[in-house]
Design an enzyme around this catalytic site. Structure first.
Site, PDB file in Angstrom:
ATOM      1  N   CYS A 187       1.841   6.184   2.060  1.00 20.84           N
ATOM      2  CA  CYS A 187       0.600   6.841   2.497  1.00 20.84           C
ATOM      3  C   CYS A 187      -0.158   5.975   3.504  1.00 20.84           C
ATOM      4  CB  CYS A 187      -0.250   7.128   1.254  1.00 20.84           C
ATOM      5  SG  CYS A 187      -1.889   7.710   1.642  1.00 20.84           S
ATOM      6  N   HIS A 223     -26.163  25.573   5.024  1.00 22.10           N
ATOM      7  CA  HIS A 223     -25.932  26.375   6.236  1.00 22.10           C
ATOM      8  C   HIS A 223     -26.336  25.563   7.466  1.00 22.10           C
ATOM      9  CE1 HIS A 223     -26.090  29.806   8.984  1.00 22.10           C
ATOM     10  NE2 HIS A 223     -27.273  29.344   9.377  1.00 22.10           N
ATOM     11  N   GLY A 243       0.828  -1.218   0.000  1.00 20.32           N
ATOM     12  CA  GLY A 243       0.000   0.000   0.000  1.00 20.32           C
ATOM     13  C   GLY A 243       0.854   1.256   0.000  1.00 20.32           C
TER      14      GLY A 243
HETATM   15  C1  LIG Z   1       4.603  11.466   7.798  1.00 18.96           C
HETATM   16  C2  LIG Z   1       4.064  11.728   6.410  1.00 18.96           C
HETATM   17  C3  LIG Z   1       2.800  12.283   6.266  1.00 18.96           C
HETATM   18  C4  LIG Z   1       2.284  12.512   4.993  1.00 18.96           C
HETATM   19  N1  LIG Z   1       1.040  13.056   4.875  1.00 18.96           N
HETATM   20  C5  LIG Z   1       0.501  13.245   3.638  1.00 18.96           C
HETATM   21  C6  LIG Z   1      -0.823  13.727   3.488  1.00 18.96           C
HETATM   22  O1  LIG Z   1      -1.524  14.017   4.460  1.00 18.96           O
HETATM   23  N2  LIG Z   1      -1.326  13.853   2.241  1.00 18.96           N
HETATM   24  C7  LIG Z   1      -0.580  13.537   1.126  1.00 18.96           C
HETATM   25  O2  LIG Z   1      -1.091  13.650   0.011  1.00 18.96           O
HETATM   26  N3  LIG Z   1       0.688  13.098   1.242  1.00 18.96           N
HETATM   27  C8  LIG Z   1       1.242  12.929   2.467  1.00 18.96           C
HETATM   28  N4  LIG Z   1       2.507  12.440   2.579  1.00 18.96           N
HETATM   29  C9  LIG Z   1       3.281  12.143   1.340  1.00 18.96           C
HETATM   30  C10 LIG Z   1       2.794  10.848   0.694  1.00 18.96           C
HETATM   31  O3  LIG Z   1       2.756   9.828   1.655  1.00 18.96           O
HETATM   32  C11 LIG Z   1       3.722  10.465  -0.445  1.00 18.96           C
HETATM   33  O4  LIG Z   1       3.832  11.561  -1.326  1.00 18.96           O
HETATM   34  C12 LIG Z   1       3.179   9.281  -1.228  1.00 18.96           C
HETATM   35  O5  LIG Z   1       2.868   8.208  -0.377  1.00 18.96           O
HETATM   36  C13 LIG Z   1       4.237   8.855  -2.260  1.00 18.96           C
HETATM   37  O6  LIG Z   1       3.774   7.740  -2.931  1.00 18.96           O
HETATM   38  P1  LIG Z   1       4.637   7.059  -4.071  1.00 18.96           P
HETATM   39  O7  LIG Z   1       3.626   6.547  -5.038  1.00 18.96           O
HETATM   40  O8  LIG Z   1       5.690   7.948  -4.573  1.00 18.96           O
HETATM   41  O9  LIG Z   1       5.372   5.834  -3.388  1.00 18.96           O
HETATM   42  P2  LIG Z   1       5.369   5.241  -1.925  1.00 18.96           P
HETATM   43  O10 LIG Z   1       3.993   5.138  -1.394  1.00 18.96           O
HETATM   44  O11 LIG Z   1       6.373   5.976  -1.139  1.00 18.96           O
HETATM   45  O12 LIG Z   1       5.827   3.750  -2.192  1.00 18.96           O
HETATM   46  C14 LIG Z   1       7.115   3.400  -2.505  1.00 18.96           C
HETATM   47  C15 LIG Z   1       7.291   1.935  -2.145  1.00 18.96           C
HETATM   48  O13 LIG Z   1       8.445   1.438  -2.785  1.00 18.96           O
HETATM   49  C16 LIG Z   1       9.089   0.527  -1.921  1.00 18.96           C
HETATM   50  N5  LIG Z   1      10.479   0.428  -2.379  1.00 18.96           N
HETATM   51  C17 LIG Z   1      11.448   1.383  -2.308  1.00 18.96           C
HETATM   52  N6  LIG Z   1      12.590   0.952  -2.876  1.00 18.96           N
HETATM   53  C18 LIG Z   1      12.346  -0.326  -3.300  1.00 18.96           C
HETATM   54  C19 LIG Z   1      13.118  -1.298  -3.979  1.00 18.96           C
HETATM   55  N7  LIG Z   1      14.386  -1.064  -4.341  1.00 18.96           N
HETATM   56  N8  LIG Z   1      12.551  -2.492  -4.252  1.00 18.96           N
HETATM   57  C20 LIG Z   1      11.254  -2.744  -3.906  1.00 18.96           C
HETATM   58  N9  LIG Z   1      10.479  -1.865  -3.279  1.00 18.96           N
HETATM   59  C21 LIG Z   1      11.005  -0.651  -2.986  1.00 18.96           C
HETATM   60  C22 LIG Z   1       8.887   1.136  -0.554  1.00 18.96           C
HETATM   61  O14 LIG Z   1       8.997   0.171   0.469  1.00 18.96           O
HETATM   62  C23 LIG Z   1       7.467   1.698  -0.670  1.00 18.96           C
HETATM   63  O15 LIG Z   1       6.476   0.808  -0.212  1.00 18.96           O
HETATM   64  C24 LIG Z   1       3.053  12.176   3.843  1.00 18.96           C
HETATM   65  C25 LIG Z   1       4.317  11.591   3.978  1.00 18.96           C
HETATM   66  C26 LIG Z   1       4.820  11.369   5.250  1.00 18.96           C
HETATM   67  C27 LIG Z   1       6.170  10.742   5.385  1.00 18.96           C
END
Ligand SMILES: Cc1cc2nc3c(=O)[nH]c(=O)nc-3n(C[C@H](O)[C@H](O)[C@H](O)COP(=O)(O)OP(=O)(O)OC[C@H]3O[C@@H](n4cnc5c(N)ncnc54)[C@H](O)[C@@H]3O)c2cc1C
Length: 441
Positions: free
Chosen positions: A43, A426, A40
């Site tokens: 996020c 409202h 997942g």
């Molecule tokens: C504390 C926090 C709060 C946040 N709050 C919000 C919010 O309220 N609203 C919002 O829109 N955004 C928020 N964000 C940002 C948001 O979570 C990210 O922008 C978003 O999840 C990025 O998604 P992504 O599709 O780039 O990949 P990600 O969801 O980051 O997934 C990447 C995946 O790749 C895997 N991976 C990495 N390298 C490898 C590899 N070499 N081989 C196999 N797997 C690998 C990782 O384990 C991970 O599961 C928050 C982030 C943080 C840290």
């Protein structure tokens, strides 16, 4: 070697959504995820969902232990659902292991006791971002120092929480932990708080945080971090400060180091982000990148929009690209939340546009009285000639919902009068948009 039409590296928002779409279109798909606690993506597991669950429970004045328990239950439920959404599809293999490139079509998956190589016709990188620790002696080795993921796994509430970095993530954690009862101190290296926001807005945010008991130290120069009597000691120019836990919230960078991208001919920039064109294609002809790993705005909804672009290019008409995005709103989930879309007043003035700026205190909104939260301010900037909205900042309860209404009007190119004259229910927070835009003359 197993052969796939699509290999997706990383179970993030874009990757998992694309995997399901391609599988339903008949493609054979491999989804590689390095951690079985990350199905997942960020996020669901360590980002938006756990933090906003805790913010909600902190607002409800639930105690820390039961809020953490509920957070774990919510995350566990969604992680399992996300895993099955893909694993239960006939055309998708979910493979647990760390991926690295062997060449542009071959990915090695490194597992605890094994490794395997997969062939992919097309490959999609969605590996997200990781926390960055500034180069401060002792920061990486001192017990009690955490990144946001570590802090989300605490078993007890720290009596004193230090936060290194007063950016949006730092502010969210500060507000949340102050509500749970921690004494929170933010150490911000810059001389200005929330430098991307207008000074009146940053000031209003600072006042709310201070009223919640958060101490905000600007120009904080932390030269070293050490441990004494089980606590974290921050060494600053003004002397030593002690905390029971320290959150490092000084940014996140694209997670590309372990991917061996050079073997696939995939270029990265000086910040380690994968270089993509506006269709999210990398420098390798059969490889795309989506989400935080491309170095853009780090939001789940941006990753989702990256998915839409790639889907349109693979299965649709190929019309979507990153350049056709319109206004991107954001919310900082402090209490009350801060939400913004478009330009700040400072940006609008710098653009040379002839503008009108109006502000309204939240205390003037009937709904704010009903819900007993009259803190904050609403601000709008309108182009005097075109009558279009250039920017809106809302610091008030429900602003994270209201900002999406403003976005719809801005993206449709409608004048501000649409919000001024719209019939809204409202008593709601949204109806305050009528009053805010009535102030424009
Ligand atoms: C504390 C926090 C709060 C946040 N709050 C919000 C919010 O309220 N609203 C919002 O829109 N955004 C928020 N964000 C940002 C948001 O979570 C990210 O922008 C978003 O999840 C990025 O998604 P992504 O599709 O780039 O990949 P990600 O969801 O980051 O997934 C990447 C995946 O790749 C895997 N991976 C990495 N390298 C490898 C590899 N070499 N081989 C196999 N797997 C690998 C990782 O384990 C991970 O599961 C928050 C982030 C943080 C840290």
């Amino acid at each position: 070697m197993n052969h796939y039409q699509a290999i997706i590296i990383g179970f993030g928002k874009a990757g998992k959504t694309l995997a399901a779409t391609l599988a339903k279109a008949g493609w054979k798909v491999a989804m590689i995820e390095q951690s079985d606690t990350m199905y997942g993506g960020t996020c669901i597991n360590i980002g938006c969902i756990p933090t906003k669950t805790l913010v909600h429970d902190a607002e409800e004045q639930r105690d820390f232990a039961s809020a953490m328990q509920r957070k774990s239950a919510v995350v566990g439920f969604l992680r399992d659902k996300n895993f099955h959404n893909l694993a239960d599809l006939d055309n998708v293999d979910v493979i647990n292991g760390r991926a690295e490139f062997v060449d542009a079509h071959t990915v090695r998956v490194v597992q605890a006791h094994d490794e395997q190589e997969l062939y992919g016709e097309k490959i999609f990188i969605n590996t997200g971002a990781r926390s960055v620790f500034p180069n401060i002696p002792g920061l990486k080795t001192t017990p009690g120092v955490f990144d946001s993921t570590g802090l989300l796994n605490l078993t007890g509430l720290p009596a004193r929480l230090g936060i290194l970095g007063g950016g949006y993530i730092g502010v969210e954690f500060a507000a949340m932990f102050a509500r749970f009862g921690s004494k929170v101190t933010i150490f911000e290296a810059a001389g200005e708080f929330l430098s991307r926001e207008d000074r009146d807005i940053a000031g209003a945010v600072a006042t709310i945080l201070k009223d919640e008991g958060v101490e905000l130290i600007l120009n904080a120069q932390v030269s070293a971090v050490s441990s004494a009597d089980g606590a974290v000691v921050l060494h600053t120019a003004e002397g030593e400060r002690t905390a029971d836990a320290l959150l490092v919230a000084s940014g996140r960078k694209p997670a590309t180091e372990s991917l061996q991208l050079q073997k696939a001919g995939v270029e990265v920039n000086e910040r380690g982000a994968i270089v993509v064109n506006r269709y999210l294609r990398t420098s390798a002809e059969n490889i795309w990148a989506m989400g935080d790993v491309t170095g853009g705005l780090q939001f789940t909804y941006m990753s989702l929009d990256d998915y839409r672009i790639v889907r349109d290019n693979l299965l649709g008409e190929g019309l979507r690209h990153t350049g056709d995005r319109q206004n991107v709103p954001y919310s900082v989930f402090m209490t009350p939340p801060l939400s913004r879309i478009g330009m700040s007043e400072a940006q609008a003035r710098a653009s040379g546009a002839e503008i009108q700026v109006v502000t309204m205190p939240v205390a003037a909104i009937p709904r704010a009285r009903v819900i007993n939260d009259t803190r904050g301010v609403l601000k709008a900037i309108v182009d005097s000639n075109t009558r279009k909205i250039l920017g809106v900042t809302l610091l008030c309860a429900e602003s994270h919902e209201m900002i999406n209404i403003v976005k719809t009007v801005m993206d449709a190119g409608l004048p501000y009068t649409v919000l001024r004259d719209q019939i809204f229910t409202h008593p709601t927070m949204s109806e305050s948009l009528n009053d805010l835009f009535t102030l424009i003359k």
